[in-house]
Design a protein around this motif. Structure first.
Motif, PDB file in Angstrom:
ATOM      1  N   VAL A  81       7.890   3.272  -1.338  1.00  0.00           N
ATOM      2  CA  VAL A  81       8.191   4.686  -1.460  1.00  0.00           C
ATOM      3  C   VAL A  81       7.964   5.358  -2.654  1.00  0.00           C
ATOM      4  O   VAL A  81       8.081   6.705  -2.642  1.00  0.00           O
ATOM      5  CB  VAL A  81       9.570   4.896  -0.706  1.00  0.00           C
ATOM      6  CG1 VAL A  81       9.614   4.148   0.605  1.00  0.00           C
ATOM      7  CG2 VAL A  81      10.575   4.325  -1.522  1.00  0.00           C
ATOM      8  N   GLY A  82       7.962   4.510  -3.687  1.00  0.00           N
ATOM      9  CA  GLY A  82       7.779   5.238  -5.228  1.00  0.00           C
ATOM     10  C   GLY A  82       8.913   5.688  -5.560  1.00  0.00           C
ATOM     11  O   GLY A  82       8.934   6.753  -6.495  1.00  0.00           O
TER      12      GLY A  82
ATOM     13  N   VAL B 185      10.675   2.005   6.163  1.00  0.00           N
ATOM     14  CA  VAL B 185      12.006   2.387   5.525  1.00  0.00           C
ATOM     15  C   VAL B 185      12.043   3.770   4.884  1.00  0.00           C
ATOM     16  O   VAL B 185      13.156   4.389   5.165  1.00  0.00           O
ATOM     17  CB  VAL B 185      12.084   1.428   4.419  1.00  0.00           C
ATOM     18  CG1 VAL B 185      11.572   1.468   3.178  1.00  0.00           C
ATOM     19  CG2 VAL B 185      13.741   1.333   3.849  1.00  0.00           C
ATOM     20  N   GLY B 186      11.033   4.307   4.518  1.00  0.00           N
ATOM     21  CA  GLY B 186      11.039   5.875   4.066  1.00  0.00           C
ATOM     22  C   GLY B 186      11.147   6.732   5.342  1.00  0.00           C
ATOM     23  O   GLY B 186      12.052   7.605   5.214  1.00  0.00           O
TER      24      GLY B 186
ATOM     25  N   LEU C 101       0.852  -1.123  -0.061  1.00  0.00           N
ATOM     26  CA  LEU C 101      -0.157   0.209  -0.013  1.00  0.00           C
ATOM     27  C   LEU C 101       0.917   1.382   0.064  1.00  0.00           C
ATOM     28  O   LEU C 101       1.922   1.464   0.622  1.00  0.00           O
ATOM     29  CB  LEU C 101      -0.942   0.214   1.091  1.00  0.00           C
ATOM     30  CG  LEU C 101      -2.009  -1.015   1.355  1.00  0.00           C
ATOM     31  CD1 LEU C 101      -2.808  -0.910   2.798  1.00  0.00           C
ATOM     32  CD2 LEU C 101      -2.711  -1.357   0.194  1.00  0.00           C
ATOM     33  N   ARG C 102       0.430   2.142  -0.774  1.00  0.00           N
ATOM     34  CA  ARG C 102       1.193   3.746  -0.677  1.00  0.00           C
ATOM     35  C   ARG C 102      -0.147   4.617  -0.502  1.00  0.00           C
ATOM     36  O   ARG C 102      -1.006   4.490  -1.719  1.00  0.00           O
ATOM     37  CB  ARG C 102       2.014   3.539  -1.855  1.00  0.00           C
ATOM     38  CG  ARG C 102       2.965   4.958  -1.801  1.00  0.00           C
ATOM     39  CD  ARG C 102       4.026   5.006  -2.916  1.00  0.00           C
ATOM     40  NE  ARG C 102       3.783   5.163  -4.166  1.00  0.00           N
ATOM     41  CZ  ARG C 102       3.936   4.693  -4.908  1.00  0.00           C
ATOM     42  NH1 ARG C 102       4.541   3.446  -4.865  1.00  0.00           N
ATOM     43  NH2 ARG C 102       3.513   4.642  -6.104  1.00  0.00           N
ATOM     44  N   ASP C 103       0.218   5.675   0.449  1.00  0.00           N
ATOM     45  CA  ASP C 103      -1.006   6.728   0.326  1.00  0.00           C
ATOM     46  C   ASP C 103      -2.286   6.194   0.106  1.00  0.00           C
ATOM     47  O   ASP C 103      -3.295   6.832  -0.418  1.00  0.00           O
ATOM     48  CB  ASP C 103      -0.540   7.660  -1.031  1.00  0.00           C
ATOM     49  CG  ASP C 103       0.846   8.389  -0.581  1.00  0.00           C
ATOM     50  OD1 ASP C 103       1.385   8.551   0.471  1.00  0.00           O
ATOM     51  OD2 ASP C 103       1.562   8.583  -1.767  1.00  0.00           O
TER      52      ASP C 103
ATOM     53  N   ARG D 299      12.932  -4.178  -4.648  1.00  0.00           N
ATOM     54  CA  ARG D 299      11.603  -4.338  -5.213  1.00  0.00           C
ATOM     55  C   ARG D 299      10.364  -3.864  -4.339  1.00  0.00           C
ATOM     56  O   ARG D 299       9.736  -2.956  -4.708  1.00  0.00           O
ATOM     57  CB  ARG D 299      11.149  -5.622  -5.761  1.00  0.00           C
ATOM     58  CG  ARG D 299       9.836  -5.728  -6.216  1.00  0.00           C
ATOM     59  CD  ARG D 299       9.582  -4.813  -7.604  1.00  0.00           C
ATOM     60  NE  ARG D 299       8.186  -4.712  -7.890  1.00  0.00           N
ATOM     61  CZ  ARG D 299       7.492  -5.598  -8.426  1.00  0.00           C
ATOM     62  NH1 ARG D 299       8.099  -6.738  -9.104  1.00  0.00           N
ATOM     63  NH2 ARG D 299       6.243  -5.589  -8.796  1.00  0.00           N
ATOM     64  N   ILE D 300      10.477  -4.464  -3.057  1.00  0.00           N
ATOM     65  CA  ILE D 300       9.453  -3.853  -2.107  1.00  0.00           C
ATOM     66  C   ILE D 300       9.432  -2.599  -1.706  1.00  0.00           C
ATOM     67  O   ILE D 300       8.481  -1.769  -1.841  1.00  0.00           O
ATOM     68  CB  ILE D 300       9.404  -4.816  -0.884  1.00  0.00           C
ATOM     69  CG1 ILE D 300       9.134  -6.393  -1.392  1.00  0.00           C
ATOM     70  CG2 ILE D 300       8.284  -4.317  -0.077  1.00  0.00           C
ATOM     71  CD1 ILE D 300       9.525  -7.208  -0.181  1.00  0.00           C
ATOM     72  N   ILE D 301      10.782  -2.214  -1.415  1.00  0.00           N
ATOM     73  CA  ILE D 301      10.907  -0.765  -1.220  1.00  0.00           C
ATOM     74  C   ILE D 301      10.416   0.415  -2.144  1.00  0.00           C
ATOM     75  O   ILE D 301       9.911   1.271  -2.009  1.00  0.00           O
ATOM     76  CB  ILE D 301      12.632  -0.381  -0.751  1.00  0.00           C
ATOM     77  CG1 ILE D 301      12.729  -1.105   0.626  1.00  0.00           C
ATOM     78  CG2 ILE D 301      12.760   0.941  -0.534  1.00  0.00           C
ATOM     79  CD1 ILE D 301      14.214  -1.169   0.809  1.00  0.00           C
ATOM     80  N   LEU D 302      10.760  -0.144  -3.370  1.00  0.00           N
ATOM     81  CA  LEU D 302      10.558   0.810  -4.843  1.00  0.00           C
ATOM     82  C   LEU D 302       9.266   1.018  -4.776  1.00  0.00           C
ATOM     83  O   LEU D 302       8.288   2.008  -4.853  1.00  0.00           O
ATOM     84  CB  LEU D 302      10.965   0.144  -5.956  1.00  0.00           C
ATOM     85  CG  LEU D 302      10.554   0.878  -7.263  1.00  0.00           C
ATOM     86  CD1 LEU D 302      11.170   2.233  -7.180  1.00  0.00           C
ATOM     87  CD2 LEU D 302      11.099   0.160  -8.445  1.00  0.00           C
TER      88      LEU D 302
END
Length: 506
Positions: free
Chosen positions: A241-242, A440-441, A215-217, A235-238
């Motif tokens: 955090v976009g 992480v972000g 999920l993001r935002d 890949r998960i981090i990308l």
């Protein structure tokens, strides 16, 4: 593998904020499904929708469980269907026994009287399933956090769980307890129990997850099948955090000056048991512009050391010398420690670091009220100006500074704690698990703040259970074991293996 849960088009709004925006989640029966994202991405909100904490009608979208549409109006409704959620803040009553906690609200009392022999027998069987050897009559207060987590899982099993939701279950656990808990989840998978695991620890996700939803935002970014392809942490981090994060830790060129703060022969006895010598002859120094780490296992005395230094807020019969800029300082009370130039960011931000029901503005100015006062009266305009300045400076994500801190994500709460102490303008900042339970972000942003403090000539003491974090951030690391320093390593020569070797051989 068939689908046990499907959430379609889930949208949930709060005043001024859309927490979830058309989120979709599909979980297969008998799998461990990881749910990841930055703090504030909507993970916990989505699970509260699923479990009925946010009842049907307070959100848009539909929930299908075991093929039937569900309209849960509370936790009791979801639990009847076998959906059990274990929150990050454990919901146990400390002064009740394990058995009483497991069957609280679900007592074995066919005629209104509790059948204790049956209660104890079923408790023993449940404890055996989760690997606990304690007696059913043991008070929960006598258990460590890891064992309390297992009691929560035993409680879930008592309700014939079909879908187990765990929200940051290892955030407060040491490595051994974390591994044992993950092993237990994998055993449950073999027994056909489905789990949803929310965690910021990507190494744990990589180890146990069958599928990962990011999920993001407040929106679904991706769902990854861990058996169809190899899913890297990058890949998960990308997706989280976009943006690509080639470096987990911001680069810094240390500019270390003269010694700023020292402890000499620091000794502390236990808060409640005066005969227990808890901290033994600790000698510590931190220079201007230096980030000094303290490594050690849970129970090694790191937090007790930090709290004893910060105004003797822990311990008794404390002795030893503290010096700032070569001059002995009085740290006998918290006020005196703050006046001397010390600040302490506690590991327990919710209980000890923040006033949760107060606004962001009130929390930020709390440690330096004279800074926003005139003749003993708080200047509301000055307070708002200071809070807004720190909101922008360290990127506290909130609609405004009047928001109650309780409504912020963990990462943003931690930034408020940091802002509170930054406004107090300390010379030495003690950080106790500064990134626990943070994505992480947000970690990267807090690391950047730490580096900025060091660049300004502050001294930073960083306690962390995550060795990669210490290795990535610190210039020098003390290794602590059983209340004493077992050794000291420069960053250039430190490794996880060397740190563990020092702990084991101490």
């Amino acid at each position: 593998m068939d689908t046990i849960l499907e959430m379609r088009g889930i949208t949930k709004s709060f005043p001024g904020v859309k927490a979830l925006d058309d989120v979709n989640l599909r979980v297969r029966r008998g799998e461990i499904h990881a749910l990841v994202g930055e703090n504030g991405a909507g993970k916990s909100t989505l699970m509260k929708v699923l479990s009925g904490v946010y009842p049907h009608g307070s959100y848009e979208g539909e929930i299908l469980f075991n093929g039937a549409e569900q309209r849960f109006n509370g936790i009791a409704d979801s639990e009847r269907e076998g959906v059990i959620i274990i929150h990050q803040e454990l919901a146990l009553v400390p002064l009740l026994s394990i058995a009483e906690n497991i069957f609280l609200g679900n007592e074995i009392a066919p005629k209104g009287v509790v059948n204790w022999p049956e209660t104890f027998a079923r408790t023993e069987a449940l404890l055996k399933k989760v690997g606990l050897r304690e007696k059913p009559t043991t008070l929960v207060d006598a258990l460590g956090v890891g064992k309390q987590q297992l009691v929560e899982i035993a409680k879930a099993l008592s309700k014939e769980v079909k879908l187990l939701i765990l929200d940051e279950p290892t955030a407060s656990l040491q490595e051994n307890d974390s591994q044992a808990l993950l092993d237990l989840l994998m055993e449950f998978r073999e027994q056909g129990i489905t789990s949803i695991l929310i965690s910021h620890k990507l190494n744990e996700i990589s180890r146990v997850a069958d599928s990962i939803t990011v999920l993001r935002d407040g929106a679904t970014v991706s769902t990854l099948d861990c058996h169809a392809e190899t899913i890297s942490e990058d890949r998960i981090i990308l997706d989280m955090v976009g943006r690509d994060m080639a470096h987990r830790y911001p680069e810094r060129v240390p500019q270390i000056g003269e010694t700023l703060f020292e402890l000499e022969n620091w000794n502390v006895y236990h808060q409640d048991h005066a005969e227990r010598h808890l901290i033994r002859d600790v000698n510590l120094r931190v220079a201007r512009g230096e980030v000094v780490g303290i490594a050690g296992l849970m129970g090694s005395g790191r937090t007790e050391l930090a709290m004893s230094v910060f105004g003797r807020s822990y311990g008794q019969n404390i002795s030893g010398t503290a010096r700032l800029n070569g001059t002995e300082v009085d740290l006998s009370t918290i006020d005196r420690a703050v006046d001397a130039g010390l600040a302490y960011v506690t590991e327990d931000r919710k209980s000890l670091g923040l006033v949760l029901e107060e606004s962001i503005a009130r929390n930020i100015t709390l440690a330096n009220l004279p800074g926003v006062s005139a003749r003993g009266v708080i200047d509301d305009t000055a307070e708002r100006r200071v809070a807004e300045d720190y909101r922008q400076k360290i990127n506290i994500r909130t609609p405004n500074i009047f928001q109650q801190v309780v409504n912020l994500s963990g990462g943003n709460q931690q930034k408020v704690v940091l802002a509170k102490w930054l406004f107090a303008e300390p010379d030495v900042l003690i950080l106790d698990e500064p990134t626990r339970g943070i994505d992480v972000g947000a970690k990267y942003e807090i690391y950047s703040i730490i580096n900025q403090l060091a660049a300004e000539g502050k001294g930073v003491i960083m306690i962390s259970s995550e060795m990669p974090e210490l290795l990535g951030m610190c210039d020098r690391i003390y290794v602590m074991n059983e209340g004493a320093f077992a050794g000291e390593l420069a960053a250039s020569e430190a490794s996880q293996e060397k740190i563990m070797s020092m702990i084991v051989s101490a």
